[in-house]
Design a protein around this motif. Structure first.
Motif, PDB file in Angstrom:
ATOM      1  N   LEU A 134     -21.181  42.876  46.346  1.00 55.85           N
ATOM      2  CA  LEU A 134     -20.088  41.914  46.190  1.00 55.85           C
ATOM      3  C   LEU A 134     -18.748  42.626  46.197  1.00 55.85           C
ATOM      4  N   LEU A 135     -18.636  43.750  45.466  1.00 56.08           N
ATOM      5  CA  LEU A 135     -17.381  44.504  45.423  1.00 56.08           C
ATOM      6  C   LEU A 135     -17.009  45.022  46.810  1.00 56.08           C
ATOM      7  N   ARG A 136     -17.977  45.658  47.493  1.00 55.73           N
ATOM      8  CA  ARG A 136     -17.682  46.233  48.812  1.00 55.73           C
ATOM      9  C   ARG A 136     -17.300  45.165  49.816  1.00 55.73           C
ATOM     10  N   GLU A 137     -17.945  44.010  49.695  1.00 51.69           N
ATOM     11  CA  GLU A 137     -17.744  42.942  50.668  1.00 51.69           C
ATOM     12  C   GLU A 137     -16.384  42.278  50.491  1.00 51.69           C
ATOM     13  N   ARG A 192     -28.139  36.547  39.261  1.00 50.29           N
ATOM     14  CA  ARG A 192     -28.506  35.327  39.983  1.00 50.29           C
ATOM     15  C   ARG A 192     -28.424  35.530  41.493  1.00 50.29           C
ATOM     16  N   GLN A 193     -29.122  36.549  41.959  1.00 58.39           N
ATOM     17  CA  GLN A 193     -29.253  36.899  43.372  1.00 58.39           C
ATOM     18  C   GLN A 193     -27.965  37.453  43.981  1.00 58.39           C
ATOM     19  N   GLU A 194     -26.943  37.742  43.149  1.00 56.01           N
ATOM     20  CA  GLU A 194     -25.694  38.331  43.653  1.00 56.01           C
ATOM     21  C   GLU A 194     -25.677  39.804  43.270  1.00 56.01           C
ATOM     22  N   ALA A 195     -25.802  40.701  44.252  1.00 58.58           N
ATOM     23  CA  ALA A 195     -25.745  42.138  43.996  1.00 58.58           C
ATOM     24  C   ALA A 195     -24.292  42.533  43.748  1.00 58.58           C
ATOM     25  N   LEU A 196     -24.004  43.060  42.570  1.00 61.25           N
ATOM     26  CA  LEU A 196     -22.618  43.277  42.173  1.00 61.25           C
ATOM     27  C   LEU A 196     -21.923  44.337  43.030  1.00 61.25           C
ATOM     28  N   LEU A 235     -17.212  52.312  48.360  1.00 61.09           N
ATOM     29  CA  LEU A 235     -17.247  52.211  46.907  1.00 61.09           C
ATOM     30  C   LEU A 235     -18.602  52.645  46.359  1.00 61.09           C
ATOM     31  N   LEU A 236     -18.566  53.474  45.313  1.00 63.30           N
ATOM     32  CA  LEU A 236     -19.804  53.859  44.633  1.00 63.30           C
ATOM     33  C   LEU A 236     -20.389  52.683  43.862  1.00 63.30           C
ATOM     34  N   GLY A 237     -19.515  51.873  43.257  1.00 54.61           N
ATOM     35  CA  GLY A 237     -19.966  50.694  42.541  1.00 54.61           C
ATOM     36  C   GLY A 237     -20.913  51.038  41.400  1.00 54.61           C
ATOM     37  N   PHE A 238     -21.985  50.246  41.275  1.00 53.67           N
ATOM     38  CA  PHE A 238     -22.971  50.452  40.228  1.00 53.67           C
ATOM     39  C   PHE A 238     -24.215  51.170  40.743  1.00 53.67           C
ATOM     40  N   ASP A 239     -24.334  51.271  42.073  1.00 53.49           N
ATOM     41  CA  ASP A 239     -25.568  51.848  42.616  1.00 53.49           C
ATOM     42  C   ASP A 239     -25.355  53.138  43.397  1.00 53.49           C
ATOM     43  N   THR A 283      -7.551  37.599  47.641  1.00 50.77           N
ATOM     44  CA  THR A 283      -7.161  36.306  47.089  1.00 50.77           C
ATOM     45  C   THR A 283      -7.569  36.228  45.626  1.00 50.77           C
ATOM     46  N   ASP A 284      -6.797  35.462  44.826  1.00 52.11           N
ATOM     47  CA  ASP A 284      -7.166  35.330  43.425  1.00 52.11           C
ATOM     48  C   ASP A 284      -8.512  34.628  43.272  1.00 52.11           C
ATOM     49  N   THR A 285      -8.893  33.832  44.287  1.00 51.80           N
ATOM     50  CA  THR A 285     -10.208  33.183  44.251  1.00 51.80           C
ATOM     51  C   THR A 285     -11.311  34.216  44.305  1.00 51.80           C
ATOM     52  N   LYS A 286     -11.200  35.162  45.233  1.00 53.43           N
ATOM     53  CA  LYS A 286     -12.203  36.222  45.323  1.00 53.43           C
ATOM     54  C   LYS A 286     -12.195  37.090  44.070  1.00 53.43           C
ATOM     55  N   ALA A 287     -10.993  37.420  43.590  1.00 51.54           N
ATOM     56  CA  ALA A 287     -10.890  38.276  42.408  1.00 51.54           C
ATOM     57  C   ALA A 287     -11.552  37.622  41.205  1.00 51.54           C
ATOM     58  N   ASN A 288     -11.266  36.343  40.985  1.00 47.86           N
ATOM     59  CA  ASN A 288     -11.829  35.661  39.828  1.00 47.86           C
ATOM     60  C   ASN A 288     -13.329  35.443  39.969  1.00 47.86           C
ATOM     61  N   TYR A 289     -13.791  35.307  41.214  1.00 44.77           N
ATOM     62  CA  TYR A 289     -15.240  35.185  41.397  1.00 44.77           C
ATOM     63  C   TYR A 289     -15.921  36.506  41.019  1.00 44.77           C
ATOM     64  N   ILE A 290     -15.335  37.633  41.448  1.00 43.08           N
ATOM     65  CA  ILE A 290     -15.880  38.946  41.078  1.00 43.08           C
ATOM     66  C   ILE A 290     -15.898  39.105  39.565  1.00 43.08           C
ATOM     67  N   LEU A 291     -14.760  38.811  38.926  1.00 44.04           N
ATOM     68  CA  LEU A 291     -14.646  39.010  37.481  1.00 44.04           C
ATOM     69  C   LEU A 291     -15.608  38.102  36.722  1.00 44.04           C
ATOM     70  N   ALA A 292     -15.711  36.846  37.169  1.00 47.34           N
ATOM     71  CA  ALA A 292     -16.606  35.913  36.482  1.00 47.34           C
ATOM     72  C   ALA A 292     -18.067  36.330  36.626  1.00 47.34           C
ATOM     73  N   THR A 293     -18.441  36.814  37.825  1.00 46.24           N
ATOM     74  CA  THR A 293     -19.828  37.222  38.048  1.00 46.24           C
ATOM     75  C   THR A 293     -20.180  38.445  37.212  1.00 46.24           C
ATOM     76  N   ILE A 294     -19.293  39.434  37.186  1.00 45.01           N
ATOM     77  CA  ILE A 294     -19.542  40.638  36.386  1.00 45.01           C
ATOM     78  C   ILE A 294     -19.571  40.304  34.901  1.00 45.01           C
ATOM     79  N   GLY A 295     -18.616  39.477  34.457  1.00 49.43           N
ATOM     80  CA  GLY A 295     -18.597  39.089  33.056  1.00 49.43           C
ATOM     81  C   GLY A 295     -19.859  38.344  32.651  1.00 49.43           C
ATOM     82  N   SER A 296     -20.320  37.448  33.515  1.00 49.51           N
ATOM     83  CA  SER A 296     -21.533  36.682  33.211  1.00 49.51           C
ATOM     84  C   SER A 296     -22.750  37.593  33.138  1.00 49.51           C
ATOM     85  N   PHE A 297     -22.805  38.606  34.019  1.00 50.15           N
ATOM     86  CA  PHE A 297     -23.937  39.534  33.998  1.00 50.15           C
ATOM     87  C   PHE A 297     -24.039  40.239  32.648  1.00 50.15           C
ATOM     88  N   PHE A 298     -22.909  40.765  32.163  1.00 47.35           N
ATOM     89  CA  PHE A 298     -22.951  41.543  30.933  1.00 47.35           C
ATOM     90  C   PHE A 298     -23.005  40.666  29.686  1.00 47.35           C
TER      91      PHE A 298
END
Length: 640
Positions: free
Chosen positions: A542-545, A535-539, A552-556, A480-495
């Motif tokens: 979050l991607l795998r979920e 903010r307690q969200e493991a990126l 996914l290898l992700g960041f870890d 869903t675009d809701t999930k996609a935008n939540y992922i993008l917003a969280t990653i963007g905010s982190f960096f």
């Protein structure tokens, strides 16, 4: 109904319902060497399903705080306001606030469910769902018809229950009750059809130009409090200021194409084209293909069609027949000629309908794409010419990205990324150590777009003499675009906040490209040794979920590998419950289970479902099992 996936939980979230249990770490001391796990809520399975339904339904409101402030509702005030006087947008904003707030205040959602606040909000959504003021409303647009040929209509012809007795009925003969009813119907017309003024309803819908309608229309505009241009010298005198423009943008945000907006409102092609400028593109992220096809005067198009079990991004019709299919197979990656041919072969098995395969690099940088699509519509044979044109080589493109990558230092200053449109994450798990085998996976590419499209490809070491990786698999996922935008917003905010590089030689690395709505690119890198947490969200989690890809290898690099189980073997797990040190044995059918996972298990004679923590995972045959297989209960599911 629009909200029935959520309102079904009204019967579940009744007084006395327990939304979850608190977990308190009693095993660690809380010292630097032995840190303690902060308390957290283990939600009931119904709450977990409820949150999934909420995000999947796509009703989450992005600017929920702004909407609540505009409605005069501050934090926590919704517990004291009459929800039944609030409109749909404000109610959805409140529900979004409650669910999102739990990520920043542990236990917040649990308290709001158990206090009955969530049930009150859901009851209001149920009322909105069940209240359809004009179920018989319908309209036929007369755009493009000659005025002399137009058959005018009254409100009753549109399915409205109240109307003038005749077109000659005078306004002063109507009582106040009837005036209010007719104004309600005109308010509905204005909100649904987005006219600039009453003349739009006359000339675009064919409304009968009754004198009484003028007065009723003016009353509806006053009640809606829509501002109008009052400058007599302006060509837009009397027209709404910004109302139609905002309405078009809202419809586009909700997923309407330009053609659908044109066909379902009073908006003309000229009005939409004026709004579809650079400012609108930056604000809404409109599709270049959508824009090009909208300008084709003799065609109609639809987005996201499935033909013979194959998904196509666009289907173009002329005279009721599909004449062109358009496919954008990979977002964020240009394609080699070989891959273009493969893609064309994959999507071209639709009889005689040509399939135009558009490389996303071409979509982003080809200034003549409009001409290409126009040529394809005029001459179907041109499609094969376009598809045979080679784009930039994929490996060269990846090297170009990595060459421009910078690695933040300790004195790195926070950057302003803004709203994220797309990310591309490249994770490589090779490091100093034993030489990999040809079939070993070396690298993963993950692209996530704000519209919910996700593209994944993996590469193995292979046997190539040039030492380049070989592509192993390529997948497309849609979230869903809701999930996609939540992922993008969280990653963007982190960096955006201070990020310190973390490199090691024994665990692989990752590089990410972040593209915002102004098409600015930001590059960061690090090692696959620890997850990134915002903010307690493991990126990585979050991607795998959200994408449902545990590999996914992700960041870890902490991927889940399936447990090998031969015939006659079983996976046994020892689990523990809150406030108890005793462990219990269960059989688990999930081959991705790991220690410290949360699982849902049946407990007691009544098989009450409870959440437990996995303490150990082992594989046994029936003969050496720690507990008789025929008597051992099974884990219901792993909670993610």
């Amino acid at each position: 109904m629009k909200y029935d996936r959520l309102t079904q939980y009204i019967e579940i979230f009744q007084p006395g319902y327990s939304a979850g249990t608190w977990f308190f770490d009693k095993e660690h001391s809380g010292t630097v060497d032995d840190p303690i796990q902060m308390p957290f809520v283990m939600f009931d399975q119904n709450v977990m399903k409820f949150m999934d339904e909420f995000y999947e339904s796509g009703i989450a409101v992005k600017n929920y705080k702004e909407i609540m402030e505009t409605a005069g509702i501050e934090d926590e005030q919704f517990d004291f306001v009459n929800l039944h006087i609030l409109n749909e947008e404000v109610v959805c904003a409140i529900l979004t606030y409650i669910i999102r707030a739990d990520r920043f205040c542990e236990g917040y959602l649990k308290s709001k469910i158990e206090q009955g606040t969530v049930t009150r909000v859901l009851n209001r959504l149920k009322d909105i769902d069940e209240y359809n003021p004009y179920p018989n409303f319908h309209v036929d647009f007369v755009k493009g018809q000659r005025i002399a040929e137009v058959q005018t209509v009254m409100l009753k012809d549109m399915g409205f229950p109240y109307d003038l007795e005749s077109k000659d009925t005078e306004y002063k003969s109507l009582d106040s009750k009837m005036v209010a009813r007719l104004e309600d119907e005109f308010m509905y017309l204005i909100e649904e059809l987005l006219p600039r003024n009453l003349q739009d309803l006359f000339y675009i819908v064919g409304l009968e130009p009754c004198q009484a309608y003028w007065k009723i229309y003016e009353g509806a505009v006053r009640r809606l409090q829509i501002p109008r241009c009052e400058n007599h010298n302006n060509k837009d005198y009397g027209k709404f200021i910004g109302y139609v423009e905002d309405g078009i943008k809202d419809l586009y945000r909700k997923g309407y194409t330009f053609t659908e907006i044109y066909e379902s409102t009073c908006a003309t092609k000229g009005m939409i084209s004026e709004i579809d400028g650079e400012r609108f593109n930056q604000e809404i992220n409109t599709s270049e293909i959508d824009r090009i096809l909208f300008r084709q005067s003799d065609c109609r198009y639809t987005c996201g069609v499935i033909i013979d079990h194959v998904f196509y991004d666009y289907a173009v019709e002329r005279d009721g027949k599909t004449v062109l299919l358009i496919k954008v197979p990979i977002v964020g990656e240009p394609m080699s000629l070989e891959r273009k041919r493969e893609s064309y072969a994959d999507y071209a098995g639709i009889g005689m309908i040509p399939v135009l395969v558009i490389d996303s690099y071409e979509l982003q940088f080809n200034d003549s794409l409009g001409k290409e699509i126009t040529m394809a519509l005029r001459d179907p044979s041109y499609v094969s010419v376009h598809n045979e044109r080679e784009s930039m080589e994929l490996d060269d493109f990846d090297e170009e990205i990595l060459d421009g990558c910078y690695l933040p230092r300790e004195d790195y200053e926070p950057v302003h990324i803004g709203r994220v449109k797309r990310i591309k994450l490249v994770s490589n798990c090779l490091c100093y150590g034993p030489a990999p085998m040809p079939e070993d996976e070396a690298e993963q590419h993950l692209t996530i777009c704000s519209d919910g499209r996700v593209f994944f490809s993996s590469y193995i070491v292979g046997n190539r003499e040039d030492f380049k990786y070989e592509k192993a698999r390529m997948e497309r996922h849609d979230i869903t675009d809701t999930k996609a935008n939540y992922i993008l917003a969280t990653i963007g905010s982190f960096f955006e906040e201070k990020y310190i590089e973390n490199f090691a030689t024994d665990c692989g690395n990752w590089n990410i490209e972040i593209i915002n709505e102004q098409d600015r690119k930001f590059h960061f890198g690090g090692s696959l040794c620890t997850d990134l947490v915002y903010r307690q969200e493991a990126l990585s989690l979050l991607l795998r979920e959200f994408i449902e890809m545990p590999e996914l290898l992700g960041f870890d690099g902490d991927i889940r590998n399936e447990i090998h189980v031969d015939e006659g073997e079983y996976i046994f797990v020892e689990v523990s419950f809150e406030s108890s040190e005793k462990t219990y044995c269960y059989i688990c059918d999930d081959k991705l289970i790991q220690e410290y996972d949360e699982v849902l298990v049946p407990v007691g004679q009544d098989n009450i479902e409870k959440i437990a923590i996995v303490e150990s995972v082992d594989v046994y045959t029936e003969d050496d099992a720690p507990y008789p297989v025929e008597k051992c209960k099974h884990v219901i599911k792993r909670l993610v």
